[in-house]
Design an enzyme around this catalytic site. Structure first.
Site, PDB file in Angstrom:
ATOM      1  N   HIS A   2      -4.131   2.027   0.759  1.00  0.00           N
ATOM      2  CA  HIS A   2      -2.927   2.478   1.486  1.00  0.00           C
ATOM      3  C   HIS A   2      -2.406   1.427   2.472  1.00  0.00           C
ATOM      4  O   HIS A   2      -1.303   1.586   3.002  1.00  0.00           O
ATOM      5  CB  HIS A   2      -3.211   3.764   2.271  1.00  0.00           C
ATOM      6  N   ASP A  61     -11.944  10.733  -5.125  1.00  0.00           N
ATOM      7  CA  ASP A  61     -11.460  11.976  -4.512  1.00  0.00           C
ATOM      8  C   ASP A  61     -10.621  12.821  -5.477  1.00  0.00           C
ATOM      9  O   ASP A  61     -10.136  13.887  -5.097  1.00  0.00           O
ATOM     10  CB  ASP A  61     -10.684  11.693  -3.212  1.00  0.00           C
ATOM     11  N   ASP A  66      -8.009   6.476  -7.705  1.00  0.00           N
ATOM     12  CA  ASP A  66      -8.064   7.363  -6.539  1.00  0.00           C
ATOM     13  C   ASP A  66      -7.051   8.504  -6.714  1.00  0.00           C
ATOM     14  O   ASP A  66      -6.045   8.334  -7.405  1.00  0.00           O
ATOM     15  CB  ASP A  66      -7.722   6.539  -5.292  1.00  0.00           C
ATOM     16  N   HIS A 115      -5.058   9.538  -4.571  1.00  0.00           N
ATOM     17  CA  HIS A 115      -3.838   9.199  -3.828  1.00  0.00           C
ATOM     18  C   HIS A 115      -3.160   7.970  -4.439  1.00  0.00           C
ATOM     19  O   HIS A 115      -3.821   7.093  -4.996  1.00  0.00           O
ATOM     20  CB  HIS A 115      -4.181   8.894  -2.365  1.00  0.00           C
TER      21      HIS A 115
END
Ligand SMILES: [Zn+2]
Length: 313
Positions: free
Chosen positions: A131, A249, A168, A170
């Site tokens: 991120h 995740d 991931d 995200h």
């Protein structure tokens, strides 16, 4: 086959409060599960060195790097526990060192894999990276470890084409921003959408195959999109090295997201990536830990991923 595991105790000294899911316990859980799985004979454990700031500066602006370093220094001076970079990204007095070790692991693993010292590597590191935008640390991430490693492969080792795979839950917005329209880099990912970090889903950017999926998507659907979208793009790109943003995740037991992957899905995806790497990249893969917050699911998934990297049945 030798798979290196890069880590460092400094990565466990960065912490953001006992409430925070991105905790030092994550690395401890991975260490314990790797030990318990009795695969140490197939692995080579290496200490992560500190990254040179020059390596980080290929991705991040001087102001972004200085914001982390200077605020950590002021914490040390003032004896304060935390400095918030945003609502869920904190610095503590050890964060600068941990960030250097995390990026340093990715860089050292890249050098070792390209030198042929090991076949591939998994970096068990935190803070995570994907991120972190070139101009802004965010979302539990300080510096983009995978992007820093990919830049190292391109700019220092002179590789002509690399790929980044991000599984991931995200969206890897920092990595996407770092390599948008960079023809030497292909990024492929899936991510839960709509979901943090709420970045715009890009259409018609040729080097980004980042596929949004709705909540409650399971592994069989993810495997289909890997086969139909990732693999053709990877074959067309013919990467000389592959980097993995390995977040776990999207596991069905991980409450931070709402996807339904299991360990076997991570093993399968890793095997697909291994196939591409063997065909075009002399097997060269560097994988870096991103998310994964259910400690048991995280540790079991990392073992499945590492076993696939090391080709242990
Ligand atoms: Zn994540």
């Amino acid at each position: 086959m030798t798979t290196a595991i890069y880590s460092h105790p400094d990565c466990k000294r960065h912490e953001m409060g006992s409430w925070h899911p991105e905790s030092p316990a994550r690395l401890q859980a991975i260490e314990d599960q790797l030990l318990a799985s009795r695969i140490a004979d197939f692995l080579e454990y290496r200490d992560a060195p500190e990254a040179d700031v020059v390596d980080i500066a290929r991705v991040h602006t001087p102001a972004t790097i200085a914001r982390v370093r200077e605020n950590v220094e002021s914490l040390e001076r003032n004896g304060t526990a935390y400095y918030p970079l945003d609502g869920d990204t904190m610095l503590n007095p050890f964060s600068w060192k941990a960030a250097l070790r995390a990026a340093g692991a990715a860089v050292a693993a890249t050098d070792a894999v390209i030198a042929g010292e090991v076949n591939n590597a998994f970096c068990s590191i935190r803070p995570p990276g994907h991120h972190a935008r070139p101009s802004e640390s965010m979302g539990f991430c300080l510096f983009d470890n995978v992007a820093i490693a990919a830049k190292r492969a391109l700019e220092v080792h002179g590789l002509k084409r690399v790929a980044i795979v991000d599984f991931d839950v995200h969206h890897g917005n920092g990595t996407e921003e770092a390599f948008l329209n960079e023809p030497r880099v292909l990024m492929v990912s899936f991510f839960q959408h709509p979901f943090y970090p709420y970045t715009e889903v890009l259409e018609s950017v040729t080097n980004m195959v980042n596929v949004p999926v709705p909540a409650y998507t399971k592994g069989d659907t993810v495997r289909e999109l890997v086969s139909e979208k990732w693999l053709p793009a990877l074959h067309a790109h013919q990467p000389e090295m592959i980097f993995i943003s390995a977040g776990f995740d999207a596991h069905r037991e991980d409450d931070i997201g709402q996807l339904g992957l299991i360990e076997a899905d991570y093993a399968w995806m890793t095997q697909q990536i291994m196939g591409i790497a063997k065909q075009y990249a002399q097997g060269r893969i560097v994988s870096c830990l991103e998310g994964g917050y259910n400690l048991s699911a995280l540790a079991r998934s990392v073992v499945a991923h590492v076993k696939a990297l090391a080709e242990i049945d």
